[in-house]
Design a protein around this motif. Sequence first.
Motif, mmCIF file in Angstrom:
data_model
loop_
_atom_site.group_PDB
_atom_site.id
_atom_site.type_symbol
_atom_site.label_atom_id
_atom_site.label_comp_id
_atom_site.label_asym_id
_atom_site.label_seq_id
_atom_site.Cartn_x
_atom_site.Cartn_y
_atom_site.Cartn_z
ATOM 1 N N PRO A 1 0.826 -1.210 0.000
ATOM 2 C CA PRO A 1 0.000 0.000 0.000
ATOM 3 C C PRO A 1 0.858 1.257 0.000
ATOM 4 O O PRO A 1 1.998 1.250 0.453
ATOM 5 C CB PRO A 1 -0.820 -0.112 1.281
ATOM 6 N N GLY A 2 0.281 2.337 -0.504
ATOM 7 C CA GLY A 2 0.995 3.601 -0.551
ATOM 8 C C GLY A 2 0.133 4.698 -1.133
ATOM 9 O O GLY A 2 -0.990 4.454 -1.577
ATOM 10 N N PRO A 3 0.641 5.934 -1.125
ATOM 11 C CA PRO A 3 -0.123 7.048 -1.683
ATOM 12 C C PRO A 3 -0.313 6.898 -3.189
ATOM 13 O O PRO A 3 0.394 6.135 -3.836
ATOM 14 C CB PRO A 3 0.721 8.284 -1.350
ATOM 15 N N PRO A 4 -1.284 7.624 -3.762
ATOM 16 C CA PRO A 4 -1.504 7.522 -5.207
ATOM 17 C C PRO A 4 -0.279 7.968 -6.006
ATOM 18 O O PRO A 4 0.450 8.859 -5.603
ATOM 19 C CB PRO A 4 -2.690 8.457 -5.466
ATOM 20 N N VAL A 5 -0.088 7.308 -7.141
ATOM 21 C CA VAL A 5 1.096 7.531 -7.971
ATOM 22 C C VAL A 5 0.664 8.118 -9.313
ATOM 23 O O VAL A 5 -0.283 7.646 -9.924
ATOM 24 C CB VAL A 5 1.833 6.196 -8.199
ATOM 25 N N TYR A 6 1.370 9.148 -9.746
ATOM 26 C CA TYR A 6 1.128 9.741 -11.053
ATOM 27 C C TYR A 6 2.136 9.198 -12.056
ATOM 28 O O TYR A 6 3.248 8.827 -11.683
ATOM 29 C CB TYR A 6 1.245 11.267 -10.985
ATOM 30 N N PRO A 7 1.778 9.161 -13.341
ATOM 31 C CA PRO A 7 2.748 8.697 -14.337
ATOM 32 C C PRO A 7 3.978 9.581 -14.385
ATOM 33 O O PRO A 7 3.902 10.783 -14.170
ATOM 34 C CB PRO A 7 1.977 8.776 -15.659
ATOM 35 N N ILE A 8 5.094 9.004 -14.603
ATOM 36 C CA ILE A 8 6.417 9.608 -14.754
ATOM 37 C C ILE A 8 6.921 10.249 -13.464
ATOM 38 O O ILE A 8 7.973 9.884 -12.983
ATOM 39 C CB ILE A 8 6.483 10.588 -15.941
ATOM 40 N N THR B 1 -2.045 5.905 7.970
ATOM 41 C CA THR B 1 -3.017 5.641 6.921
ATOM 42 C C THR B 1 -2.776 4.314 6.226
ATOM 43 O O THR B 1 -3.699 3.506 6.086
ATOM 44 C CB THR B 1 -2.972 6.762 5.862
ATOM 45 N N TYR B 2 -1.557 4.056 5.787
ATOM 46 C CA TYR B 2 -1.291 2.886 4.950
ATOM 47 C C TYR B 2 -0.897 1.675 5.774
ATOM 48 O O TYR B 2 -1.429 0.613 5.601
ATOM 49 C CB TYR B 2 -0.241 3.217 3.898
ATOM 50 N N SER B 3 0.040 1.769 6.620
ATOM 51 C CA SER B 3 0.485 0.734 7.558
ATOM 52 C C SER B 3 1.918 1.068 7.930
ATOM 53 O O SER B 3 2.454 2.092 7.509
ATOM 54 C CB SER B 3 0.384 -0.670 6.962
ATOM 55 N N VAL B 4 2.537 0.198 8.694
ATOM 56 C CA VAL B 4 3.923 0.467 9.083
ATOM 57 C C VAL B 4 4.881 0.240 7.919
ATOM 58 O O VAL B 4 6.022 0.672 7.958
ATOM 59 C CB VAL B 4 4.345 -0.388 10.298
ATOM 60 N N ILE B 5 4.424 -0.444 6.883
ATOM 61 C CA ILE B 5 5.203 -0.621 5.662
ATOM 62 C C ILE B 5 4.406 -0.023 4.510
ATOM 63 O O ILE B 5 3.277 -0.426 4.259
ATOM 64 C CB ILE B 5 5.485 -2.111 5.382
ATOM 65 N N PHE B 6 4.969 0.977 3.829
ATOM 66 C CA PHE B 6 4.307 1.559 2.666
ATOM 67 C C PHE B 6 5.346 1.942 1.635
ATOM 68 O O PHE B 6 6.535 1.982 1.917
ATOM 69 C CB PHE B 6 3.431 2.757 3.058
ATOM 70 N N LYS B 7 4.891 2.189 0.403
ATOM 71 C CA LYS B 7 5.808 2.480 -0.697
ATOM 72 C C LYS B 7 5.440 3.787 -1.370
ATOM 73 O O LYS B 7 4.304 4.243 -1.309
ATOM 74 C CB LYS B 7 5.814 1.346 -1.716
ATOM 75 N N SER C 1 8.605 1.303 9.175
ATOM 76 C CA SER C 1 8.683 2.130 10.372
ATOM 77 C C SER C 1 8.612 1.343 11.677
ATOM 78 O O SER C 1 8.728 1.934 12.737
ATOM 79 C CB SER C 1 7.566 3.178 10.355
ATOM 80 N N HIS C 2 8.452 0.046 11.628
ATOM 81 C CA HIS C 2 8.417 -0.747 12.858
ATOM 82 C C HIS C 2 9.760 -1.453 13.042
ATOM 83 O O HIS C 2 10.261 -2.077 12.107
ATOM 84 C CB HIS C 2 7.281 -1.770 12.802
#
Length: 125
Positions: free
Chosen positions: A33-40, A64-70, A82-83
């Motif tokens: 999980p992670g924040p929304p990604v835009y092209p390029i 919002t996403y978890s202790v592991i996000f990208k 982050s854990h």
Amino acid sequence: MISATLVLLVFILFVYNYYVRNGKNGRLINLIPGPPVYPIIGCIHPFLISRDDLWTFFTIACDTYSVIFKTWYCFVPVVYISHPDDLEVVLSNTKHNKKGFIFHMLRPLLHTGLFTSEGNTMVLI
């Protein structure tokens, strides 16, 4: 001529973007999980803020996403952990992960190395 070159450059960037994000490694990273990604450009837009607001962004992202996000920075995926327990598992594994240049720069500060278990103790090689 200049406009045709620019259109070709943008087309090449979109094809490379598709290749990187939908390739074998990109599909695996996109499962995190992670924040929304835009092209390029990826997720670089939330990081154009002050350092105090950046700390707030990371705190909110961890909640919002978890202790592991990208996140994606242009064509480079970055996974945040982050854990401490999860970080220990990832850093002690040397077989199936490739640590980036940031880890290699911070390695002397982290005092990490290859661990071997001897009985009930862990020995730093």
